[in-house]
Scaffold this motif. Sequence first.
Motif, PDB file in Angstrom:
ATOM      1  N   ALA A  18      -5.585 -51.653  32.919  1.00 34.90           N
ATOM      2  CA  ALA A  18      -6.351 -53.169  33.298  1.00 34.90           C
ATOM      3  C   ALA A  18      -5.955 -54.161  32.134  1.00 34.90           C
ATOM      4  O   ALA A  18      -5.583 -55.049  32.203  1.00 34.90           O
ATOM      5  N   GLY A  19      -6.157 -53.488  30.774  1.00 39.79           N
ATOM      6  CA  GLY A  19      -5.871 -54.171  29.800  1.00 39.79           C
ATOM      7  C   GLY A  19      -4.508 -54.521  29.284  1.00 39.79           C
ATOM      8  O   GLY A  19      -4.189 -55.860  29.178  1.00 39.79           O
ATOM      9  N   ASP A  38       4.307 -46.991  29.370  1.00 44.60           N
ATOM     10  CA  ASP A  38       3.304 -46.079  29.618  1.00 44.60           C
ATOM     11  C   ASP A  38       3.850 -44.893  29.675  1.00 44.60           C
ATOM     12  O   ASP A  38       4.965 -44.486  30.380  1.00 44.60           O
ATOM     13  N   LYS A  39       3.089 -43.805  29.336  1.00 42.80           N
ATOM     14  CA  LYS A  39       3.579 -42.494  29.361  1.00 42.80           C
ATOM     15  C   LYS A  39       3.403 -42.062  30.716  1.00 42.80           C
ATOM     16  O   LYS A  39       3.982 -40.824  30.837  1.00 42.80           O
ATOM     17  N   MET A  46      -6.714 -46.042  34.481  1.00 40.00           N
ATOM     18  CA  MET A  46      -8.142 -45.754  34.871  1.00 40.00           C
ATOM     19  C   MET A  46      -8.472 -46.208  36.248  1.00 40.00           C
ATOM     20  O   MET A  46      -9.344 -45.695  36.834  1.00 40.00           O
ATOM     21  N   GLU A  53     -15.750 -51.721  39.416  1.00 38.88           N
ATOM     22  CA  GLU A  53     -16.589 -52.906  39.789  1.00 38.88           C
ATOM     23  C   GLU A  53     -16.547 -53.870  38.486  1.00 38.88           C
ATOM     24  O   GLU A  53     -16.563 -53.447  37.496  1.00 38.88           O
ATOM     25  N   VAL A 166       4.016 -43.529  23.303  1.00 40.20           N
ATOM     26  CA  VAL A 166       4.180 -43.766  21.921  1.00 40.20           C
ATOM     27  C   VAL A 166       3.495 -43.220  21.042  1.00 40.20           C
ATOM     28  O   VAL A 166       2.288 -42.710  21.428  1.00 40.20           O
ATOM     29  N   HIS A 227      -4.925 -39.164  31.003  1.00 41.37           N
ATOM     30  CA  HIS A 227      -3.837 -39.742  29.821  1.00 41.37           C
ATOM     31  C   HIS A 227      -4.966 -40.323  28.916  1.00 41.37           C
ATOM     32  O   HIS A 227      -4.403 -40.717  27.903  1.00 41.37           O
ATOM     33  N   ASP A 231      -4.652 -41.991  22.197  1.00 42.82           N
ATOM     34  CA  ASP A 231      -3.549 -41.956  21.317  1.00 42.82           C
ATOM     35  C   ASP A 231      -3.488 -43.174  20.279  1.00 42.82           C
ATOM     36  O   ASP A 231      -3.001 -43.118  19.368  1.00 42.82           O
ATOM     37  N   GLU A 448     -10.200 -50.254  26.673  1.00 43.28           N
ATOM     38  CA  GLU A 448     -11.273 -49.325  26.211  1.00 43.28           C
ATOM     39  C   GLU A 448     -10.765 -48.700  24.982  1.00 43.28           C
ATOM     40  O   GLU A 448     -11.703 -47.919  24.211  1.00 43.28           O
ATOM     41  N   SER A 465     -16.639 -52.877  31.346  1.00 44.98           N
ATOM     42  CA  SER A 465     -15.568 -52.093  30.898  1.00 44.98           C
ATOM     43  C   SER A 465     -14.189 -52.696  31.355  1.00 44.98           C
ATOM     44  O   SER A 465     -13.369 -53.329  30.728  1.00 44.98           O
ATOM     45  N   VAL A 466     -14.057 -52.618  32.548  1.00 39.91           N
ATOM     46  CA  VAL A 466     -13.011 -53.135  32.863  1.00 39.91           C
ATOM     47  C   VAL A 466     -12.857 -54.695  33.142  1.00 39.91           C
ATOM     48  O   VAL A 466     -11.455 -55.088  32.831  1.00 39.91           O
TER      49      VAL A 466
HETATM   50  C1  LIG Z   1     -14.759 -42.572  37.312  1.00 43.55           C
HETATM   51  C2  LIG Z   1     -14.791 -43.809  36.686  1.00 43.55           C
HETATM   52  C3  LIG Z   1     -15.513 -44.825  37.206  1.00 43.55           C
HETATM   53  C4  LIG Z   1     -15.201 -46.246  36.517  1.00 43.55           C
HETATM   54  N1  LIG Z   1     -15.848 -47.496  36.968  1.00 43.55           N
HETATM   55  C5  LIG Z   1     -15.802 -48.459  36.388  1.00 43.55           C
HETATM   56  C6  LIG Z   1     -16.514 -49.441  36.819  1.00 43.55           C
HETATM   57  O1  LIG Z   1     -16.885 -49.549  37.969  1.00 43.55           O
HETATM   58  N2  LIG Z   1     -16.626 -50.841  36.124  1.00 43.55           N
HETATM   59  C7  LIG Z   1     -16.114 -50.699  34.887  1.00 43.55           C
HETATM   60  O2  LIG Z   1     -16.018 -51.885  34.251  1.00 43.55           O
HETATM   61  N3  LIG Z   1     -15.394 -49.548  34.223  1.00 43.55           N
HETATM   62  C8  LIG Z   1     -15.305 -48.763  35.007  1.00 43.55           C
HETATM   63  N4  LIG Z   1     -14.777 -47.567  34.440  1.00 43.55           N
HETATM   64  C9  LIG Z   1     -13.995 -47.739  33.136  1.00 43.55           C
HETATM   65  C10 LIG Z   1     -12.792 -48.433  33.170  1.00 43.55           C
HETATM   66  O3  LIG Z   1     -12.171 -48.217  34.501  1.00 43.55           O
HETATM   67  C11 LIG Z   1     -11.981 -48.528  32.369  1.00 43.55           C
HETATM   68  O4  LIG Z   1     -12.540 -48.650  31.021  1.00 43.55           O
HETATM   69  C12 LIG Z   1     -10.700 -49.357  32.223  1.00 43.55           C
HETATM   70  O5  LIG Z   1     -10.107 -49.323  33.299  1.00 43.55           O
HETATM   71  C13 LIG Z   1      -9.801 -49.138  30.982  1.00 43.55           C
HETATM   72  O6  LIG Z   1      -8.701 -49.977  30.974  1.00 43.55           O
HETATM   73  P1  LIG Z   1      -7.534 -49.791  29.943  1.00 43.55           P
HETATM   74  O7  LIG Z   1      -6.605 -50.769  30.337  1.00 43.55           O
HETATM   75  O8  LIG Z   1      -8.292 -50.213  28.612  1.00 43.55           O
HETATM   76  O9  LIG Z   1      -7.273 -48.365  29.836  1.00 43.55           O
HETATM   77  P2  LIG Z   1      -6.534 -47.655  30.790  1.00 43.55           P
HETATM   78  O10 LIG Z   1      -6.800 -47.629  32.255  1.00 43.55           O
HETATM   79  O11 LIG Z   1      -6.991 -45.915  30.431  1.00 43.55           O
HETATM   80  O12 LIG Z   1      -4.970 -47.378  30.642  1.00 43.55           O
HETATM   81  C14 LIG Z   1      -4.455 -46.915  29.506  1.00 43.55           C
HETATM   82  C15 LIG Z   1      -3.026 -46.774  29.684  1.00 43.55           C
HETATM   83  O13 LIG Z   1      -2.380 -46.333  28.575  1.00 43.55           O
HETATM   84  C16 LIG Z   1      -1.259 -45.327  28.954  1.00 43.55           C
HETATM   85  N5  LIG Z   1      -1.107 -44.752  27.345  1.00 43.55           N
HETATM   86  C17 LIG Z   1      -2.183 -43.965  26.933  1.00 43.55           C
HETATM   87  N6  LIG Z   1      -1.574 -43.522  25.760  1.00 43.55           N
HETATM   88  C18 LIG Z   1      -0.340 -43.796  25.703  1.00 43.55           C
HETATM   89  C19 LIG Z   1       0.781 -43.384  24.925  1.00 43.55           C
HETATM   90  N7  LIG Z   1       0.478 -42.862  23.685  1.00 43.55           N
HETATM   91  N8  LIG Z   1       2.006 -44.205  24.996  1.00 43.55           N
HETATM   92  C20 LIG Z   1       2.168 -44.703  26.226  1.00 43.55           C
HETATM   93  N9  LIG Z   1       1.261 -45.059  27.129  1.00 43.55           N
HETATM   94  C21 LIG Z   1      -0.091 -44.688  26.905  1.00 43.55           C
HETATM   95  C22 LIG Z   1      -1.905 -44.606  29.987  1.00 43.55           C
HETATM   96  O14 LIG Z   1      -1.225 -43.795  30.548  1.00 43.55           O
HETATM   97  C23 LIG Z   1      -2.753 -45.508  30.798  1.00 43.55           C
HETATM   98  O15 LIG Z   1      -1.777 -45.996  31.750  1.00 43.55           O
HETATM   99  C24 LIG Z   1     -14.679 -46.415  35.284  1.00 43.55           C
HETATM  100  C25 LIG Z   1     -14.193 -45.089  34.638  1.00 43.55           C
HETATM  101  C26 LIG Z   1     -14.081 -43.992  35.370  1.00 43.55           C
HETATM  102  C27 LIG Z   1     -13.516 -42.875  34.777  1.00 43.55           C
END
Ligand SMILES: Cc1cc2nc3c(=O)[nH]c(=O)nc-3n(C[C@H](O)[C@H](O)[C@H](O)COP(=O)(O)OP(=O)(O)OC[C@H]3O[C@@H](n4cnc5c(N)ncnc54)[C@H](O)[C@@H]3O)c2cc1C
Length: 489
Positions: A18-19, A38-39, A46, A53, A166, A227, A231, A448, A465-466
């Motif tokens: 998402a971020g 992305d790896k 996530m 939500e 990365v 994932h 990292d 996150e 979070s999302v």
């Molecule tokens: C079961 C569950 C339910 C949830 N429900 C909610 C909800 O309803 N509302 C809410 O606000 N939050 C919820 N969350 C949390 C929320 O989904 C996450 O906090 C949010 O989606 C994280 O987004 P992000 O982009 O920070 O990280 P992520 O979505 O985790 O994406 C990180 C990406 O980075 C990539 N990556 C990681 N390391 C490397 C590397 N070294 N090199 C290259 N790529 C890499 C990964 O492959 C991944 O694709 C939930 C989480 C879970 C597990």
Amino acid sequence: MSDENIGHFDVVVVGAGAGGLCTAIEAAAGGARVLLVDKRREIGGMLHIANGEFSGAGTRRQAAHGIDDTPEEHFAEVMRLSHGRADERLAWQSVRAQGETVDWLEGHGFAFDPATPGLVHGHEVYSVPRTYWGVEHGRSVIAVLRRLLGEHVADGSVTVRFGVRVEGAVVEGGRVAGVSGTGPGGAVTAYGGAVVLATGGYDADRDLRNRFLPPGCENALIACLDHATGDGLRLAEGLGAGTGGDGHFIPVMGLIPDPGRPGFAVDYREAFVEVAPAYRTPHEIWVNRDGARFVAEDTTSPEHRERALLRQPGIEMHVVWDRAVAEAAEPLIRNGAGDWTRERMLEEHARGRWIAAADTLEELARKLGVDPGGLTETVRRYNEAVAGGHDPDHGRTVLPSPISEAPYYGLTSIGASLLSRDGLRVNGDLAVLDREGVPIAGLYAVGEVLGNNVFAGDNYVGGMSVTPAMTLGRELGRALAAGLEDAHG
Ligand SMILES: Cc1cc2nc3c(=O)[nH]c(=O)nc-3n(C[C@H](O)[C@H](O)[C@H](O)COP(=O)(O)OP(=O)(O)OC[C@H]3O[C@@H](n4cnc5c(N)ncnc54)[C@H](O)[C@@H]3O)c2cc1C
């Protein structure tokens, strides 16, 4: 195998969740040339498993439903629900623009669940409906972001590389100037005017996670996707970045230990135990290893039951019921798809993957690893409470039936960590700070990887979070693109 230099970009975004997606989309929309790596081999991170939500105030959708709400009221509730422990500056930076993120998703055809905006009872409830989700939960968010990303890939402003992990940063002249890692064909390097860590949390790496959890919680089930191995946090720490680490943790309830993968939960999309009385009348009791109840199972406060579980040895609980409940009650097990019917639940009793069955309470206790004498006495007292219509131990008021007909059933559930509570420290520009609080030049972070405590304090706060991942990602993308314009005059 050969070393590859992917090239030089204005912005390198690491992580397509998402971020990272929102950062890349807005940076490209602002005129930047973006590399998104992305790896994994797909976008979404996530969001593939998340409820997805998200929350925001003052939205068009709220107005259409006659709901009066403002970012200021939303922020006040975030601070109330987080017990004043959210980071006021960053939480406000996100909350003030979250409504606009909701409108943005709507403007791009987001498939809202018709029940939204709604109140969600899985966490402490907001006082007005300001939470939204899609008909396909997190995957509905992916659908919109995929479309928007696709437009920028098509016009050449975003290059996407999958299967690139990365592992390090390229530092030149005292600033982060790129990343290095491993791609499908070998070593990979890419250069960027700004590097954005959007790598998500660390919960799938037990050792790293346990570094941040309070003592006694090492047993917490891992309930996120694989994932999330921290990292970005490690990479930044290697460059001198500081991390949070305030020790706040509150377990997520209802996750089932996966018998085939010790320490991990059964995939949330397949099954979890419904613990919220708003969604299902509780017919069971919950006991700890001593066989003792520890909370009113019908409490309407998620935080109250989560904190009660946090005090139990191994943050472990055992749900106990009998034949009459098995035959009459709504399915105890649920999932997002809503396909746990009564028939399926009855089959699961017989299947015995997660549910233990026994002809006596003593035998059931032994199977669950619970003190037999404790459980027998607890059930006796509970049945007395049912007969008298009054629970003197915990004040439970929903007392539908005694637990008295063999076979008896039990299911173990362990408190879970599913999103990282701690993470990198950033300033208002989302620049990563070192341990002295000084920005590390060229390095940014969003999502996150910042840890949820900055947005939710020591609690869970709906959508916090999302939505910050998307909202601050968009803001960062726009700011990085605007910075280029300034630099070029
Ligand atoms: C079961 C569950 C339910 C949830 N429900 C909610 C909800 O309803 N509302 C809410 O606000 N939050 C919820 N969350 C949390 C929320 O989904 C996450 O906090 C949010 O989606 C994280 O987004 P992000 O982009 O920070 O990280 P992520 O979505 O985790 O994406 C990180 C990406 O980075 C990539 N990556 C990681 N390391 C490397 C590397 N070294 N090199 C290259 N790529 C890499 C990964 O492959 C991944 O694709 C939930 C989480 C879970 C597990």
